[in-house]
Scaffold this active site. Structure first.
Site, mmCIF file in Angstrom:
data_model
loop_
_atom_site.group_PDB
_atom_site.id
_atom_site.type_symbol
_atom_site.label_atom_id
_atom_site.label_comp_id
_atom_site.label_asym_id
_atom_site.label_seq_id
_atom_site.Cartn_x
_atom_site.Cartn_y
_atom_site.Cartn_z
ATOM 1 N N GLY A 17 0.763 -1.222 -0.047
ATOM 2 C CA GLY A 17 0.039 0.013 -0.113
ATOM 3 C C GLY A 17 0.873 1.435 0.073
ATOM 4 O O GLY A 17 0.413 2.394 0.537
ATOM 5 N N SER A 18 1.929 1.288 -0.512
ATOM 6 C CA SER A 18 2.814 2.504 -0.606
ATOM 7 C C SER A 18 2.279 3.394 -1.532
ATOM 8 O O SER A 18 2.257 4.699 -1.351
ATOM 9 C CB SER A 18 4.323 2.244 -1.120
ATOM 10 O OG SER A 18 4.170 1.754 -2.263
ATOM 11 N N ASN A 19 1.452 3.067 -2.514
ATOM 12 C CA ASN A 19 0.790 4.031 -3.352
ATOM 13 C C ASN A 19 -0.432 4.702 -2.705
ATOM 14 O O ASN A 19 -0.581 5.851 -2.729
ATOM 15 C CB ASN A 19 0.416 3.234 -4.817
ATOM 16 C CG ASN A 19 1.633 3.362 -5.779
ATOM 17 O OD1 ASN A 19 1.752 4.267 -6.360
ATOM 18 N ND2 ASN A 19 2.343 2.189 -5.939
ATOM 19 N N ARG A 95 -5.595 -8.749 -8.456
ATOM 20 C CA ARG A 95 -6.670 -9.502 -9.137
ATOM 21 C C ARG A 95 -7.106 -9.142 -10.516
ATOM 22 O O ARG A 95 -7.143 -7.820 -10.934
ATOM 23 C CB ARG A 95 -7.933 -9.243 -8.147
ATOM 24 C CG ARG A 95 -7.847 -9.735 -6.569
ATOM 25 C CD ARG A 95 -7.744 -11.182 -6.381
ATOM 26 N NE ARG A 95 -8.990 -11.492 -7.170
ATOM 27 C CZ ARG A 95 -9.200 -13.123 -7.435
ATOM 28 N NH1 ARG A 95 -8.201 -13.945 -7.121
ATOM 29 N NH2 ARG A 95 -10.341 -13.369 -7.814
ATOM 30 N N LEU A 97 -9.614 -8.530 -12.980
ATOM 31 C CA LEU A 97 -11.183 -8.204 -12.637
ATOM 32 C C LEU A 97 -12.192 -8.671 -14.061
ATOM 33 O O LEU A 97 -11.724 -8.756 -15.152
ATOM 34 C CB LEU A 97 -11.201 -6.588 -12.475
ATOM 35 C CG LEU A 97 -10.577 -6.257 -11.480
ATOM 36 C CD1 LEU A 97 -10.264 -4.826 -11.757
ATOM 37 C CD2 LEU A 97 -11.298 -6.379 -10.046
ATOM 38 N N ASN A 111 -6.024 2.489 -12.656
ATOM 39 C CA ASN A 111 -4.943 1.724 -12.154
ATOM 40 C C ASN A 111 -3.623 2.199 -12.329
ATOM 41 O O ASN A 111 -3.391 3.104 -13.198
ATOM 42 C CB ASN A 111 -5.126 0.362 -13.082
ATOM 43 C CG ASN A 111 -4.293 -0.852 -12.421
ATOM 44 O OD1 ASN A 111 -4.043 -0.979 -11.301
ATOM 45 N ND2 ASN A 111 -3.648 -1.303 -13.443
ATOM 46 N N HIS A 113 0.225 0.886 -13.237
ATOM 47 C CA HIS A 113 1.032 -0.428 -13.620
ATOM 48 C C HIS A 113 2.382 -0.140 -13.820
ATOM 49 O O HIS A 113 2.824 1.020 -14.376
ATOM 50 C CB HIS A 113 0.491 -0.976 -15.010
ATOM 51 C CG HIS A 113 1.133 -2.062 -15.519
ATOM 52 N ND1 HIS A 113 0.847 -3.328 -14.896
ATOM 53 C CD2 HIS A 113 2.116 -2.462 -16.482
ATOM 54 C CE1 HIS A 113 1.255 -4.393 -15.413
ATOM 55 N NE2 HIS A 113 2.188 -3.609 -16.351
ATOM 56 N N SER A 140 2.965 3.528 -15.541
ATOM 57 C CA SER A 140 1.604 4.224 -16.105
ATOM 58 C C SER A 140 0.611 4.339 -15.292
ATOM 59 O O SER A 140 0.225 3.330 -14.511
ATOM 60 C CB SER A 140 1.347 3.531 -17.249
ATOM 61 O OG SER A 140 2.542 3.324 -18.225
ATOM 62 N N THR A 145 -10.174 -0.785 -18.638
ATOM 63 C CA THR A 145 -11.219 -1.104 -19.378
ATOM 64 C C THR A 145 -11.163 -2.824 -19.062
ATOM 65 O O THR A 145 -10.523 -3.434 -18.161
ATOM 66 C CB THR A 145 -11.094 -0.671 -20.677
ATOM 67 O OG1 THR A 145 -9.748 -1.352 -21.215
ATOM 68 C CG2 THR A 145 -11.117 0.716 -21.130
ATOM 69 N N GLU A 147 -9.752 -4.749 -21.181
ATOM 70 C CA GLU A 147 -8.653 -5.289 -21.573
ATOM 71 C C GLU A 147 -7.644 -5.227 -20.584
ATOM 72 O O GLU A 147 -7.488 -4.026 -20.000
ATOM 73 C CB GLU A 147 -8.215 -4.751 -22.806
ATOM 74 C CG GLU A 147 -6.790 -5.273 -23.271
ATOM 75 C CD GLU A 147 -6.247 -4.540 -24.417
ATOM 76 O OE1 GLU A 147 -5.319 -4.738 -24.746
ATOM 77 O OE2 GLU A 147 -6.808 -3.510 -24.968
ATOM 78 N N ASP A 149 -4.756 -4.145 -18.512
ATOM 79 C CA ASP A 149 -3.616 -3.163 -18.583
ATOM 80 C C ASP A 149 -3.796 -2.301 -19.961
ATOM 81 O O ASP A 149 -2.485 -2.274 -20.346
ATOM 82 C CB ASP A 149 -2.197 -3.715 -18.498
ATOM 83 C CG ASP A 149 -2.119 -4.445 -16.863
ATOM 84 O OD1 ASP A 149 -2.560 -3.989 -15.950
ATOM 85 O OD2 ASP A 149 -1.127 -5.665 -16.729
HETATM 86 C C1 GAR Z 1 2.859 -1.201 -7.447
HETATM 87 O O1 GAR Z 1 4.326 -1.344 -8.086
HETATM 88 C C2 GAR Z 1 1.836 -1.367 -8.525
HETATM 89 O O2 GAR Z 1 2.454 -0.436 -9.928
HETATM 90 C C3 GAR Z 1 1.979 -2.786 -8.803
HETATM 91 O O3 GAR Z 1 1.790 -3.205 -7.636
HETATM 92 C C4 GAR Z 1 2.594 -2.725 -6.510
HETATM 93 C C5 GAR Z 1 1.781 -2.317 -5.552
HETATM 94 O O4 GAR Z 1 2.807 -1.696 -4.643
HETATM 95 N N1 GAR Z 1 0.483 -3.176 -9.574
HETATM 96 C C6 GAR Z 1 0.604 -4.060 -10.508
HETATM 97 O O5 GAR Z 1 1.482 -4.679 -10.824
HETATM 98 C C7 GAR Z 1 -0.652 -4.206 -11.370
HETATM 99 N N2 GAR Z 1 -0.759 -4.892 -12.640
HETATM 100 P P1 GAR Z 1 2.094 -0.833 -3.370
HETATM 101 O O6 GAR Z 1 1.255 -1.926 -2.846
HETATM 102 O O7 GAR Z 1 3.488 -0.586 -2.387
HETATM 103 O O8 GAR Z 1 1.319 0.484 -3.753
#
Ligand code: GAR
Length: 217
Positions: A17-19, A95, A97, A111, A113, A140, A145, A147, A149
């Site tokens: 969950g750093s984002n 996950r 979706l 999202n 990625h 990014s 959608t 599709e 990513d």
């Molecule tokens: C992030 O690097 C994000 O881009 C990636 O998971 C990590 C979550 O880090 N997401 C994907 O790969 C989705 N396809 P976080 O839990 O520290 O935010």
């Protein structure tokens, strides 16, 4: 959403969950943004601790408790919709979706990625960028959608791949960029500057390039 009503945001996580933390730190006091809930499919996700520390309600919905992907996604929709979201933010929600889910949140699902889409959709993006001999790599934010990513890109941040750099070193650098661009995209949406239209992603009413806004750190 309007001048008087803030943008209700629900964030979905599976891990650290750093984002999520970056979004909390950037938008906690924004008058137009309200993080209403954090939902995790894993009870041990550290992001739940971050949400608790920020006083944000949390839900855990374990996908293993459901017979199939659709049943899980339907239950997830019910949990999310309790919070009447204007925006649903996938922040490391690992996950795939169903179309039912992505259609339900069409135009209000973002999202992040860890690659310069459309390159390296899916997993292990950092190693794959190195193996492909890419000169640059990055991350990014895109509208989701059906599709995987594949939805319209909102913003990208890029960095050069250094000689002999490991996937972990690259991942750490990309992560730092993620923490800059995701809060920015969420902020634009909350301020009603960012929209998904039939022409693709629009920022301030102008169509974004197919690779989105180029972030310069
Ligand atoms: C992030 O690097 C994000 O881009 C990636 O998971 C990590 C979550 O880090 N997401 C994907 O790969 C989705 N396809 P976080 O839990 O520290 O935010």
């Amino acid at each position: 959403m309007s001048d008087s009503k803030p943008c209700n945001i629900v964030v979905l996580i599976s891990g650290s969950g750093s984002n999520l933390q970056a979004i909390i730190d950037n938008l906690a006091h924004h008058p137009r943004a309200r993080i209403c809930a954090v939902v995790s499919n894993r009870a041990d996700a550290y992001g739940l601790v971050r949400a608790a520390q920020a006083g944000i309600p949390q839900h855990v919905l374990n996908h293993q408790d459901f017979p199939d992907r659709l049943a899980f996604d339907q239950a997830l929709i019910q949990v999310i919709d309790q919070h009447q979201p204007d925006l649903v933010v996938l922040a490391g929600f690992m996950r795939i979706l169903t179309p039912e889910f992505t259609r339900h949140y069409a135009q209000r699902l973002l999202n992040i990625h860890p690659s310069l889409l459309p390159k390296h959709k899916g997993l292990n993006t950092h190693q794959r960028a190195i193996d492909a001999g890419d000169q640059e790599h990055g991350c990014s934010v895109h509208f989701v959608t059906e599709e995987l990513d594949g939805g319209p890109v909102v913003i990208q941040a890029a960095l050069p791949i250094e000689e002999n750099e490991t996937a972990q070193q690259l991942a750490d650098k990309v992560h730092a960029l993620e923490h800059q661009i995701y809060p920015l995209a969420v902020r634009w949406f909350a301020e009603e500057r960012l929209r998904l239209s039939e022409q693709g992603a629009l920022l301030d009413g102008q169509p974004l390039a197919s690779s989105g806004f180029k972030f310069q750190s």
